[in-house]
Design a protein around this motif. Structure first.
Motif, PDB file in Angstrom:
ATOM      1  N   GLU A  36       5.529 -17.613  23.727  1.00 42.07           N
ATOM      2  CA  GLU A  36       6.495 -16.536  23.904  1.00 42.07           C
ATOM      3  C   GLU A  36       5.895 -15.217  23.433  1.00 42.07           C
ATOM      4  OE1 GLU A  36      10.735 -18.872  23.476  1.00 42.07           O
ATOM      5  OE2 GLU A  36       9.895 -17.831  21.752  1.00 42.07           O
ATOM      6  N   HIS A  37       6.305 -14.184  24.130  1.00 45.27           N
ATOM      7  CA  HIS A  37       5.643 -12.896  24.016  1.00 45.27           C
ATOM      8  C   HIS A  37       6.763 -11.853  24.007  1.00 45.27           C
ATOM      9  CE1 HIS A  37       2.450 -10.131  25.747  1.00 45.27           C
ATOM     10  NE2 HIS A  37       3.537  -9.540  26.121  1.00 45.27           N
ATOM     11  N   ASP A  38       6.890 -11.125  22.937  1.00 43.08           N
ATOM     12  CA  ASP A  38       8.022 -10.202  22.801  1.00 43.08           C
ATOM     13  C   ASP A  38       7.655  -8.825  23.347  1.00 43.08           C
ATOM     14  OD1 ASP A  38       9.453 -12.188  21.626  1.00 43.08           O
ATOM     15  OD2 ASP A  38       8.837 -11.658  19.590  1.00 43.08           O
ATOM     16  N   LEU A  39       8.473  -8.356  24.255  1.00 37.63           N
ATOM     17  CA  LEU A  39       8.176  -7.102  24.954  1.00 37.63           C
ATOM     18  C   LEU A  39       9.191  -6.022  24.625  1.00 37.63           C
ATOM     19  CD1 LEU A  39       7.380  -8.232  28.601  1.00 37.63           C
ATOM     20  CD2 LEU A  39       5.806  -7.187  26.997  1.00 37.63           C
ATOM     21  N   HIS A  40       8.709  -4.831  24.445  1.00 36.88           N
ATOM     22  CA  HIS A  40       9.559  -3.639  24.402  1.00 36.88           C
ATOM     23  C   HIS A  40       8.893  -2.595  25.280  1.00 36.88           C
ATOM     24  CE1 HIS A  40      11.855  -4.272  20.348  1.00 36.88           C
ATOM     25  NE2 HIS A  40      11.957  -5.291  21.163  1.00 36.88           N
ATOM     26  N   ILE A  41       9.423  -2.365  26.444  1.00 36.50           N
ATOM     27  CA  ILE A  41       8.799  -1.366  27.320  1.00 36.50           C
ATOM     28  C   ILE A  41       9.873  -0.534  28.021  1.00 36.50           C
ATOM     29  CG2 ILE A  41       6.649  -2.601  27.747  1.00 36.50           C
ATOM     30  CD1 ILE A  41       7.819  -3.566  30.374  1.00 36.50           C
ATOM     31  N   PRO A  42       9.564   0.741  28.232  1.00 34.12           N
ATOM     32  CA  PRO A  42      10.507   1.575  28.992  1.00 34.12           C
ATOM     33  C   PRO A  42      10.364   1.293  30.482  1.00 34.12           C
ATOM     34  CG  PRO A  42       8.611   2.876  28.347  1.00 34.12           C
ATOM     35  CD  PRO A  42       8.416   1.510  27.740  1.00 34.12           C
ATOM     36  N   VAL A  43      11.482   1.193  31.163  1.00 28.76           N
ATOM     37  CA  VAL A  43      11.412   0.887  32.595  1.00 28.76           C
ATOM     38  C   VAL A  43      12.186   1.890  33.448  1.00 28.76           C
ATOM     39  CG1 VAL A  43      11.038  -1.574  32.283  1.00 28.76           C
ATOM     40  CG2 VAL A  43      13.366  -0.704  32.369  1.00 28.76           C
ATOM     41  N   LEU A  44      13.081   2.627  32.839  1.00 28.53           N
ATOM     42  CA  LEU A  44      13.927   3.503  33.650  1.00 28.53           C
ATOM     43  C   LEU A  44      14.129   4.823  32.919  1.00 28.53           C
ATOM     44  CD1 LEU A  44      15.954   3.889  36.060  1.00 28.53           C
ATOM     45  CD2 LEU A  44      17.703   2.940  34.567  1.00 28.53           C
ATOM     46  N   GLN A 512      18.144   6.236  30.145  1.00 27.12           N
ATOM     47  CA  GLN A 512      16.836   5.631  29.895  1.00 27.12           C
ATOM     48  C   GLN A 512      17.026   4.132  29.720  1.00 27.12           C
ATOM     49  OE1 GLN A 512      15.878   8.542  26.613  1.00 27.12           O
ATOM     50  NE2 GLN A 512      13.831   8.208  27.429  1.00 27.12           N
ATOM     51  N   ARG A 514      15.303   0.476  28.761  1.00 28.79           N
ATOM     52  CA  ARG A 514      14.162  -0.200  28.120  1.00 28.79           C
ATOM     53  C   ARG A 514      14.428  -1.691  28.145  1.00 28.79           C
ATOM     54  NH1 ARG A 514      16.386  -0.476  22.689  1.00 28.79           N
ATOM     55  NH2 ARG A 514      18.115   1.000  22.651  1.00 28.79           N
ATOM     56  N   GLU A 516      13.869  -5.171  26.556  1.00 30.93           N
ATOM     57  CA  GLU A 516      13.514  -5.782  25.281  1.00 30.93           C
ATOM     58  C   GLU A 516      13.871  -7.256  25.346  1.00 30.93           C
ATOM     59  OE1 GLU A 516      14.169  -1.890  22.398  1.00 30.93           O
ATOM     60  OE2 GLU A 516      15.195  -3.771  21.953  1.00 30.93           O
ATOM     61  N   THR A 518      12.075 -11.561  25.331  1.00 29.69           N
ATOM     62  CA  THR A 518      10.978 -12.505  25.169  1.00 29.69           C
ATOM     63  C   THR A 518      10.594 -13.077  26.515  1.00 29.69           C
ATOM     64  OG1 THR A 518      11.767 -13.070  22.963  1.00 29.69           O
ATOM     65  CG2 THR A 518      10.280 -14.622  24.022  1.00 29.69           C
TER      66      THR A 518
ATOM     67  N   LEU B 146       1.560 -12.192  20.968  1.00 31.05           N
ATOM     68  CA  LEU B 146       2.821 -11.912  20.280  1.00 31.05           C
ATOM     69  C   LEU B 146       3.621 -10.809  20.961  1.00 31.05           C
ATOM     70  CD1 LEU B 146       1.667 -12.094  16.563  1.00 31.05           C
ATOM     71  CD2 LEU B 146       3.011 -13.772  17.830  1.00 31.05           C
ATOM     72  N   ASN B 148       4.304  -6.624  22.084  1.00 29.15           N
ATOM     73  CA  ASN B 148       4.269  -5.346  21.377  1.00 29.15           C
ATOM     74  C   ASN B 148       5.530  -5.068  20.591  1.00 29.15           C
ATOM     75  OD1 ASN B 148       6.031  -4.817  23.513  1.00 29.15           O
ATOM     76  ND2 ASN B 148       5.479  -2.662  23.555  1.00 29.15           N
ATOM     77  N   ALA B 210      10.767   2.659  22.122  1.00 32.77           N
ATOM     78  CA  ALA B 210      10.483   2.069  23.451  1.00 32.77           C
ATOM     79  C   ALA B 210      10.988   2.946  24.582  1.00 32.77           C
ATOM     80  CB  ALA B 210      11.080   0.664  23.554  1.00 32.77           C
ATOM     81  N   GLY B 291       9.564   5.821  31.888  1.00 33.47           N
ATOM     82  CA  GLY B 291      10.373   4.972  32.742  1.00 33.47           C
ATOM     83  C   GLY B 291      10.412   5.577  34.126  1.00 33.47           C
ATOM     84  N   LEU B 292      10.706   4.770  35.088  1.00 32.08           N
ATOM     85  CA  LEU B 292      10.721   5.249  36.469  1.00 32.08           C
ATOM     86  C   LEU B 292      12.127   5.685  36.843  1.00 32.08           C
ATOM     87  CD1 LEU B 292       8.563   2.471  38.159  1.00 32.08           C
ATOM     88  CD2 LEU B 292       7.832   4.672  37.238  1.00 32.08           C
TER      89      LEU B 292
END
Lengths: 524, 453
Positions: A36-44, A512, A514, A516, A518, B146, B148, B210, B291-292
């Motif tokens: 498992e890999h925890d992600l926090h990324i902006p998408v919009l 915005q 984001r 967040e 797994t 893990l 980010n 984020a 973000g897009l």
């Protein structure tokens, strides 16, 4: 065993071992591997501003925190000036022979003798503009064609002089026409065309007192004589026919008297294509509404406002009457416009009252009477095609409005999915609002499997002048349970401004998103 | 009288094969000459000869336990990666080496010096080696395993991450002095095939909230193939061998007064020319986004869902199948060894070794015991190279009057792959060496006191 031989024998072993070592390191695992890999990324990141629903040309941002204005300003140019900007095609034809200029016997002519000489005024009949009296004009195009047909059996050199046609080359225009000799069977014919672009014509005639008149002086001399005797003769039966044609003449400037004419102008004005707003209120204090006429014509107008309608309702008041519009003055050949305006919000007018309903259209119809007073004897009218007169409106409404209630509702069918990425988390939507509007968004997702998810986001009102940003976050679960079944998404947006609020035009609602959660990664 | 030439006994072939197959990984070893030197003034025989095979694998971050967990597969919990990350250095690395090497020296030349002795012998060596070097940033490991989420707001540098591999053959010829045993060779090195990938400059960043993200990547990949293997599989003709020249040798310095020896060995100090025509791909790009937008064409969600990604891979990657030729360093290696025999039965040694694409020098120190003329054994401690501190054991057995078999095991517990014992090891290695002692009137009989038993 030689080295080469050794290499040859050992190479397959070596390659095999090398590949085994490499593949052993990278070929993967005995079983599929996952983690498992925890992600926090902006998408919009999107933003709603005024320009998303109001064209730039329709509003002005407020100054120093003041309210923005809806600005409706455009021309009402539904009239045709083309009659003034062209002259009708005109032909002037003259015939000279023994009947028009009687003589007896035969005239002996040798080279250099004058065969014909005359002057003639060309009187232009401007049929499309009754009462038009031209004194001067500068042409922007057109052609003058001179064609001469004769029966003289000698070469003729003709010269047409137009002393009232001036150009950049100099005053006066001389047009030579060389005519070949006629034979007993065919006439002698000669023609010359002259481009009239840029020339200036004085239409006051030979004595400067006429109008619509152009003078021409013509001289014809005998050229080389073909007869072996060294001379030739002109008989009463001989003739010379001169034709001068003006075709496609367009005008840049005019002077004289333009006559009395009535010009109509009407226009339907699209105001704002407003979004239906619940319980709208608008504060029109400070609103301005004016009709303007910028008169660049050196002639007087009288305006009759026939109709002003706002949202199909007639504007009442003392607007409908004759309004005299002064003429432009002419300085150094350029017009100095005369400005005229009419306050539509003058006392007694209900124009602003009609605007409170946030109308989507306005209609203006008017008539202009050119030269309401007959001043034909003065010949002081002027016009320059480069400076057309402008009839325009200017409505400026400070944006101080309010609303309360359900602004928007929509239902969206969401298709179910066969599979979903191994993701379990949330799509967080962060809302930042500087509109002075409290917004409440209600989301309800009725899933096909009978489950229900709903959430409400209340975004507080913001304020650009006060630097207040209303914030809220909506968190939408994003996982197989939500995505696979599909269903119906119901969205409602409720707004409340708590009365009319000033808008600066710089407000925005930023969304915005984001991601967040797994992500389960699987390596087979 | 001429002594029999050096030939491998048939029974040694299985031994060598075992060395190849079980070798696994990495390089070098100590276990060199151990004992005080004895000068013998006697018959001129053939020079020393040795066969050596090795395999060694080592990492400074990936333990055997973790590697075995990954190899076994299944779901790997977050705590496993966190434990690895706890001891992970800033730059993780994994190296792999396997190969074989043979050296030999002929009977000395007929040249006689002032004392009536022959001085020089023709010498040479040849062998093959596979080298793989992998480096990665701690932050990259963190991102991959893990994610980010735990460190938003931190810039994750990716610079320095990369892998390179090559397969080399070498052949060299030179001279060896029979008294000083100093040896110098010049040789030709062939790289059969090679490939590398590297991130010259790269970073990844997501803001703490984020709400913005940026990434930059300047990277390249190259291979000495003139085309990718197609559906027909890899063909040897697709490889573009490269050739170079290197200098190898040995400079032993012995004390006549003290039981000390200092020895410098070097191999393939030189360069090789990678010919034109290989494949090369370069990426130099980056993006930054908050973000897009939802609607619109191009880089908006609406556009992406309806029309796909507006940028093609060809716009981001420069690739060619006709890369220019270039000059590269050979995978040179050099070592310096100091040995001391305080008593005939005991030996101490320190060895420093560098090169062979190792990210840092490798230091070995240890003690040896020589209980008899037939056997010597010892224990070393080794650090550096591809990994941290690990033990090394070795043994040398005099299998005949002229031949010595040496076996060195690096990180012995690492060979217990898949067991609890190997959990905390970070690699394993083996080196097997069969030496033939030089003839009479040569010196330094592989550390033993004498040619004679």
């Amino acid at each position: 065993m030689t080295f080469i031989g050794f290499l040859g024998r050992s190479f397959p072993v070596w390659i095999g071992v090398s590949l085994a070592v490499l593949l052993g390191g990278v070929s993967g695992c005995k079983n599929s591997l996952s983690w498992e890999h925890d992600l926090h990324i902006p998408v919009l990141d999107d933003m709603v501003t005024w320009r998303d629903f109001v064209p730039d040309s329709l509003y002005e941002v407020g100054v120093d925190g003041g309210p923005a204005h809806f600005v409706f300003s455009d021309t009402i140019d539904d009239w045709d000036w083309s009659d003034y900007l062209s002259l009708p095609d005109t032909d002037f034809v003259s015939r000279f022979d023994g009947q028009t200029e009687p003589f007896n016997g035969t005239i002996v002519v040798v080279e250099g003798n004058e065969v014909l000489g005359y002057s003639e005024p060309f009187n232009f009949d401007i049929v499309q503009l009754p009462g038009m009296e031209l004194t001067e004009a500068t042409l922007s195009g057109g052609t003058m064609t001179i064609e001469v047909v004769h029966s003289l059996q000698l070469e003729v050199e003709m010269m047409f002089n137009f002393p009232d046609i001036n150009s950049d080359v100099g005053d006066g225009l001389a047009v030579p026409v060389l005519l070949p000799p006629a034979t007993s069977n065919t006439p002698g014919v000669g023609s010359v065309s002259t481009d009239l672009e840029g020339i200036h014509i004085d239409f006051t005639g030979e004595f400067g007192t006429e109008t619509n008149t152009l003078s021409v002086f013509v001289v014809a001399l005998a050229g080389e004589v073909s007869n072996p005797n060294g001379y030739d003769t002109i008989d009463p039966e001989d003739s010379i026919v001169v034709s001068v044609s003006f075709d496609g003449v367009t005008v840049q400037t005019l002077a004289g008297y333009f006559g009395q004419r009535t010009l109509s102008s009407a226009m339907d004005v699209e105001l704002i294509d407003t979004i239906p707003v619940p319980e709208p209120v608008i504060d029109l204090e400070g609103a301005q509404a004016e009709l303007h006429f910028t008169n660049t014509v050196g002639a007087d107008f009288r305006l009759y406002v026939d109709t002003i309608e706002v949202a199909d309702q007639l504007v009442e008041g003392s607007l409908i009457s004759g309004h005299d519009i002064p003429r432009a003055t002419w300085v150094n050949g350029e017009p100095v416009p005369a400005e005229w305006s009419l306050d539509l919000a003058m006392p007694g007018s209900n124009f602003l009252d009609l605007l409170e309903g946030l109308p989507q259209s306005m209609r203006v119809a008017a008539r202009f009477l050119l030269n309401p007073e007959d001043m034909s004897d003065l010949l002081i009218d002027r016009m320059d095609a480069r400076y057309p007169p402008t009839f325009w409106y200017d409505v400026r409404i400070p944006i101080k409005a309010g609303a309360r209630g359900l602004m928007f509702t929509d239902t969206l069918d969401v298709s179910g999915l066969d599979e979903f990425p191994n993701f379990d988390g949330f799509l967080h939507l962060d809302l930042s609002n500087t509109f002075p509007i409290e917004v409440e968004g209600r989301l309800r997702f009725e899933m096909s499997n009978g489950n229900l998810w709903q959430d409400t986001a209340l975004v507080a009102a913001g304020s650009v002048p006060l630097g207040i940003v209303g914030k809220s976050t909506v968190s939408i679960p994003l996982n197989e349970d939500m995505a696979l079944p599909g269903g119906t998404l119901v969205m409602e947006v409720w707004i409340n401004t708590y009365g009319p609020q000033p808008f600066t035009g710089e407000e925005s609602l930023r969304v915005q998103g984001r991601l967040e959660g797994t992500q389960l990664l699987v390596v087979e | 009288m001429r002594h029999p030439s050096t030939k491998l006994r048939p029974w040694l072939y299985p031994v060598l094969a075992w060395g190849w197959i079980s070798g696994g990984l990495v390089m070098t070893g100590s276990g060199g000459p151990l004992f005080a030197q004895t000068l013998v003034d006697a018959y001129y025989g053939q020079g020393a000869t040795s066969w050596e095979v090795w395999g060694d694998q080592r990492s400074n971050a990936i333990s055997s336990g973790f590697a075995n967990t990954m190899y076994e597969g299944g779901f790997v919990g977050r705590e496993v990666f966190q434990e690895v990350l706890t001891g992970h250095p800033a730059m993780g690395g994994l190296g792999l080496s396997a190969g074989w090497h043979r050296t030999w020296s002929n009977e000395p030349f007929a040249k006689i010096n002032a004392k009536g002795k022959r001085e020089w012998a023709l010498a040479g060596s040849f062998g093959s080696e596979l080298l793989v070097s992998t480096m990665w940033r701690r932050e990259l490991f963190d991102l991959v395993f893990l994610g980010n989420a735990g460190h938003t707001g931190r810039i994750d540098p990716l610079t320095g991450t990369g892998i390179r591999m090559g397969v080399f053959n070498r052949l060299s010829l030179g001279l060896e002095n029979i008294e000083t045993r100093q040896r110098i060779e010049i040789g030709v090195v062939q790289r059969i095939a090679g490939a590398e990938f590297g991130i010259l400059n790269g970073s990844f960043w997501v803001s703490e909230a984020a709400d913005s993200m940026s990434m930059y990547m300047q990277t390249y990949a190259s291979t000495s193939l003139d085309q990718f293997p197609d559906s027909g599989g890899f063909q040897l003709q697709q490889a573009l061998p490269a050739y170079g020249v290197g200098v190898s040798g040995s400079l032993p310095l012995s004390s006549d007064m003290w039981p000390l020896q200092f020895r410098v060995d070097f191999r393939d100090i030189g360069v090789f020319w990678e010919p034109a025509g290989g494949m090369l791909a370069v990426v130099d790009t980056g993006f930054s986004t908050t973000g897009l937008p939802a609607f619109g064409s191009g880089w908006a969600w609406e556009g992406l869902l309806e029309d796909g990604v507006p940028t093609s891979v060809d716009e981001l990657v420069f690739s060619t199948d006709s890369a220019l030729g270039r000059l590269l360093m050979l995978p040179s290696q050099i070592s310096a060894t100091l040995q001391w025999w305080p008593q005939p039965e005991w030996q101490f040694q320190v060895k420093l070794r560098g090169g062979s694409w190792m990210p840092e020098p490798q230091l070995t120190a240890g003690v040896g015991w020589i209980p008899s003329a037939r056997i010597a054994l010892g224990v070393d401690v080794r650090t550096g190279g591809w990994g941290g501190v690990r033990p090394v054991t070795w043994v040398k057995v005099r299998v005949s009057k002229k031949r010595v078999l040496g076996i060195e095991i690096e990180d012995p517990l690492g060979w217990a792959w898949g067991t609890e014992w190997a959990q905390n090891t970070y690699g394993r290695g083996v080196r097997i060496q069969l030496e033939r002692l030089p003839g009479e009137r040569w010196t330094r009989y592989a550390g033993f006191n004498s040619r004679d038993l």
